[in-house]
Design a protein around this motif. Structure first.
Motif, short mmCIF file in Angstrom:
data_model
loop_
_atom_site.label_atom_id
_atom_site.label_comp_id
_atom_site.label_asym_id
_atom_site.label_seq_id
_atom_site.Cartn_x
_atom_site.Cartn_y
_atom_site.Cartn_z
N ASP A 107 35.72 67.38 6.96
CA ASP A 107 34.42 66.76 7.28
C ASP A 107 34.64 65.50 8.13
O ASP A 107 33.84 65.20 9.03
CB ASP A 107 33.66 66.39 6.00
N LEU A 108 35.72 64.77 7.83
CA LEU A 108 36.01 63.53 8.56
C LEU A 108 36.60 63.82 9.94
O LEU A 108 36.16 63.26 10.94
CB LEU A 108 36.98 62.67 7.74
N VAL A 109 37.61 64.71 10.00
CA VAL A 109 38.29 64.93 11.29
C VAL A 109 37.46 65.78 12.26
O VAL A 109 37.72 65.77 13.46
CB VAL A 109 39.69 65.56 11.11
N SER A 110 36.47 66.50 11.74
CA SER A 110 35.63 67.31 12.63
C SER A 110 34.81 66.44 13.58
O SER A 110 34.26 66.93 14.56
CB SER A 110 34.71 68.22 11.82
N ARG A 111 34.77 65.14 13.29
CA ARG A 111 34.03 64.22 14.17
C ARG A 111 34.94 63.58 15.21
O ARG A 111 34.51 62.73 15.99
CB ARG A 111 33.39 63.12 13.32
N MET A 112 36.23 63.95 15.22
CA MET A 112 37.18 63.34 16.16
C MET A 112 36.88 63.79 17.60
O MET A 112 36.34 64.87 17.83
CB MET A 112 38.62 63.73 15.80
N THR A 113 37.24 62.93 18.55
CA THR A 113 37.09 63.23 19.98
C THR A 113 38.36 62.78 20.70
O THR A 113 39.30 62.27 20.09
CB THR A 113 35.89 62.49 20.58
N SER A 114 38.36 62.92 22.01
CA SER A 114 39.51 62.47 22.81
C SER A 114 39.73 60.97 22.69
O SER A 114 40.83 60.47 22.95
CB SER A 114 39.32 62.85 24.29
N ILE A 134 42.25 70.18 15.19
CA ILE A 134 42.30 68.80 15.67
C ILE A 134 42.62 68.77 17.16
O ILE A 134 41.99 68.03 17.93
CB ILE A 134 43.32 67.98 14.86
N LEU A 135 43.58 69.58 17.59
CA LEU A 135 43.93 69.63 19.02
C LEU A 135 42.72 70.04 19.86
O LEU A 135 42.50 69.50 20.95
CB LEU A 135 45.08 70.61 19.26
N GLU A 136 41.95 70.98 19.33
CA GLU A 136 40.75 71.42 20.05
C GLU A 136 39.73 70.29 20.15
O GLU A 136 39.14 70.06 21.22
CB GLU A 136 40.14 72.63 19.33
N ARG A 137 39.55 69.56 19.04
CA ARG A 137 38.58 68.47 19.02
C ARG A 137 38.93 67.37 20.02
O ARG A 137 38.06 66.77 20.63
CB ARG A 137 38.48 67.86 17.61
N ILE A 138 40.25 67.09 20.18
CA ILE A 138 40.67 66.00 21.07
C ILE A 138 41.00 66.49 22.48
O ILE A 138 41.39 65.71 23.34
CB ILE A 138 41.87 65.23 20.49
N GLY A 139 40.84 67.80 22.71
CA GLY A 139 41.05 68.36 24.05
C GLY A 139 42.50 68.49 24.46
O GLY A 139 42.81 68.40 25.65
N MET A 140 43.40 68.73 23.50
CA MET A 140 44.82 68.84 23.84
C MET A 140 45.44 70.20 23.48
O MET A 140 46.67 70.33 23.43
CB MET A 140 45.62 67.71 23.17
#
Length: 219
Positions: free
Chosen positions: A83-90, A123-129
């Protein structure tokens, strides 16, 4: 000494810092079980698999639970963490990472992610890597967590390079030990007082260049 062909990276504390989210989720679990864990205690959980982390926490709280209950608790912690990391971005990518990876690709080095986290691909997808790595080894592809070297030796195998042609980047004691046990040159990101087994220690990727690393690893 063979030439270095590949760089293998841990995720947490190297590419992004999700430690705070792990801590928040583990602490919430501990609190629900009737005790607390400190940020200092949480350092012991870095680089350690989910079930092993739970065992450490339960021992800290003086608790013994059946495996079925432990699986349930681990799943609950993971849901809070997701729930917390799903809000991560680049914006959550650590300083210096983008520049360092640009240098890595210019040097035609292969790259692999070596993370015990089963959430690493998300997480990689969320941050675009997601496309920054030639191979991704996560918790779904290994049977042993760090300090066992499996996560890194599998990365080398997928890249079709030998362990002594690899450099590992790690921020955790268990991860540094895993890299060394795998027969690789290890760059520790953090304190030299803590990462004593690392071959080279720097505060972060922000203060390193690929040329610096290759020069040290090729000696």
């Amino acid at each position: 000494m063979k030439p270095i062909k590949a760089f293998l990276f841990d995720l947490d504390g190297v590419i992004v810092d999700t430690a705070i989210y792990h801590y928040q989720a583990w602490r919430r679990l501990a609190n629900e079980l009737g005790f607390d864990i400190s940020e200092e205690f949480n350092e012991r959980l870095k680089g350690v698999s989910r079930m092993d982390s739970l065992d450490i926490i339960l021992a800290h709280g003086g608790m013994t639970l059946p495996d079925e209950k432990k699986e349930e608790l681990a799943a609950q912690k993971n849901q809070w963490y997701l729930d917390l990391v799903s809000r991560m971005t680049s914006d959550d990518i650590l300083p210096g990472v983008a520049t360092f990876f640009s240098q890595v690709h210019k040097a035609n080095l292969l790259t692999a992610l070596g993370s015990v986290s089963k959430n690493a691909p998300m997480i990689l997808e969320r941050i675009g890597m997601s496309d920054a790595f030639d191979a991704i080894i996560d918790g779904t592809k290994i049977s042993k967590g760090k300090p066992d070297p499996e996560v890194f030796t599998k990365g080398a195998a997928e890249l079709e390079v030998d362990p002594d042609e690899c450099v590992v980047f790690e921020d955790a004691v268990a991860g540094v030990e895993a890299g060394k046990r795998g027969g690789m040159f290890v760059v520790g990101l953090g304190s030299p007082d803590v990462l004593t087994q690392a071959d080279l220690v720097a505060a972060s990727l922000d203060v390193l260049t690929v040329d610096d690393v290759l020069a040290k690893a090729s000696v």
